[in-house]
Every structure is written in structure tokens, then in C-alpha cells.
Write a protein that holds these residues in place. Structure first.
Motif, mmCIF file in Angstrom:
data_model
loop_
_atom_site.group_PDB
_atom_site.id
_atom_site.type_symbol
_atom_site.label_atom_id
_atom_site.label_comp_id
_atom_site.label_asym_id
_atom_site.label_seq_id
_atom_site.Cartn_x
_atom_site.Cartn_y
_atom_site.Cartn_z
ATOM 1 N N THR A 18 52.292 -30.052 -0.298
ATOM 2 C CA THR A 18 53.720 -30.073 -0.603
ATOM 3 C C THR A 18 53.979 -29.834 -2.080
ATOM 4 O OG1 THR A 18 53.679 -32.485 -0.904
ATOM 5 C CG2 THR A 18 54.179 -31.632 1.305
ATOM 6 N N ASP A 19 52.940 -29.972 -2.898
ATOM 7 C CA ASP A 19 53.025 -29.706 -4.332
ATOM 8 C C ASP A 19 51.614 -29.539 -4.855
ATOM 9 O OD1 ASP A 19 54.173 -29.277 -6.787
ATOM 10 O OD2 ASP A 19 54.381 -31.405 -7.288
ATOM 11 N N GLU A 43 51.180 -39.136 3.755
ATOM 12 C CA GLU A 43 51.084 -38.411 2.493
ATOM 13 C C GLU A 43 49.808 -38.807 1.771
ATOM 14 O OE1 GLU A 43 54.698 -39.471 0.503
ATOM 15 O OE2 GLU A 43 55.830 -37.844 1.451
#
Length: 204
Positions: A18-19, A43
Motif C-alpha cells: 500500500t506504500d 497490515e
């Protein structure tokens, strides 16, 4: 018995980024840290080392192999292995050209025949680097041309039985080199490498 076709496309990714941020970079590698999302919603973070592919050469002659020995700083020891290396300034170099260059640089040898045996990932748990395994035969001796980082590297011929003894004695511990012997056995058994195994290098 295999229950799935090993050549089928991989399943949908169970982990996506996601990053991503580069935390370190030098001439030889890039280290990045990805924020990740698992398929179940969890996550996390994942550290990845990016390195260019390298070529590993299996120089075979007269029932044996030419090996090199050099000091490996991360493990603080000298070990025997097959000649290998990458061209950081040319990460997309043809694998056979790279193999010829590394063979000549480390051993002074040139080869009449270079046969791709396969393509492997060295440590895909944390690194994207792959290795092209190349069998070199029809060898001709010449002068090595070591660079500064290879100071102290030596090369010599071992019979095949001696190579297996080096492994048994713990003096040959390079994982890609040991894997190369397995691919050589497959080649000898008449199982020809698939084109995809070698990332489609071209004969030159």
C-alpha cells in the motif's frame, strides 16, 4: 504426486504493498520497506532488497570443475564456489555475455560452449535477485583480470569427487553453487531446461 501444474500461473497475490519507501541505496543494492496489506485485511511491513540478477558459471573440463575461493565478509570466511557475478552498471546484460565475462575475469578461462541450465531465485524471502546458471565447456586457459573487490581470489581445478568432498567438509557452502550441481544432474539425465528457466538468454 503433484496435485497442481507447476507451470500454471501463480495464484492471486496474498500480500500487496500500500506504500513503499527506499531506506538505503548504494551501487550494489536498494533496500526498501513496504507497508503491506494481506488478503484477510491484516497490515504489516516487509523489507525487500533489490539487486540485479547475476550469472553463475559451471566450468566443466576433464571430469571436474574449476572453482574459485574468496573471502566472504558477511560470514567472515573463505569458501569454494563456482565463478559468479553481476554487472551493476548493466543490469539488463545478456546472461551468456555476463557469464563469459565473469568466467574470464575470475579464472582467465574462455569457453567454446555456454549452455543455460536454468534460472533460480537466490533468496526470495527477502530479495528479488535471480541467478542464471550456465554450463561452460571446451575451456581454454588465459589470464584472470580481477577487480579490486576480488583481491585474494584464487582459482583451481577439482575433480568431481573432490567437489562433493568439499561440500561434505563444509568448504563449499554457496547455495547457488550447490543448486547448480543439481541442475547439472538434471541436464545430464536428459531433461532439457525449458526456455523460461533461463529467462531467454541468446547464444552469442
Amino acid at each position: 504426486m503433484l496435485t497442481e501444474d507447476p507451470t500454471s500461473p501463480p495464484p492471486v497475490a496474498e500480500l500487496v504493498a500500500t506504500d513503499s519507501a527506499v531506506v538505503y541505496r548504494n551501487r550494489w543494492m536498494t533496500v526498501r520497506e513496504d507497508k503491506t496489506l494481506r488478503h484477510d485485511g491484516a497490515e504489516g511491513i516487509f523489507g525487500v532488497i533489490e539487486k540485479p540478477d547475476f550469472a553463475l558459471v559451471v566450468p566443466y573440463s576433464d571430469g571436474g570443475f574449476y572453482l574459485v575461493e574468496q573471502y566472504r565478509y558477511p560470514v567472515k570466511g573463505r569458501y569454494w564456489e563456482f565463478p559468479q557475478g553481476s554487472w551493476e552498471e548493466r543490469p539488463d546484460a545478456d546472461p551468456l555475455a555476463l557469464a563469459k565475462g565473469e568466467l574470464a575475469e575470475e579464472t582467465g578461462l574462455s569457453a567454446d560452449s555456454m549452455v543455460p541450465l536454468g534460472y533460480l531465485f537466490e533468496a526470495y524471502g527477502y530479495c528479488d535477485q535471480g541467478v542464471h546458471i550456465i554450463l561452460a565447456t571446451g575451456l581454454t586457459a588465459g589470464a584472470a583480470d580481477l577487480d579490486e573487490e576480488e583481491a585474494g581470489l584464487i582459482s583451481r581445478w577439482f575433480s568431481e569427487a573432490e567437489v562433493w568432498q568439499l561440500i561434505a567438509d563444509g568448504r563449499f557452502r554457496d547455495a547457488p553453487s550447490v543448486a547448480a550441481l543439481a541442475l547439472l544432474q538434471r541436464y545430464r539425465a536428459g531433461t532439457k531446461p525449458r526456455l523460461a528457466d533461463a529467462r531467454q538468454p541468446t547464444q552469442r
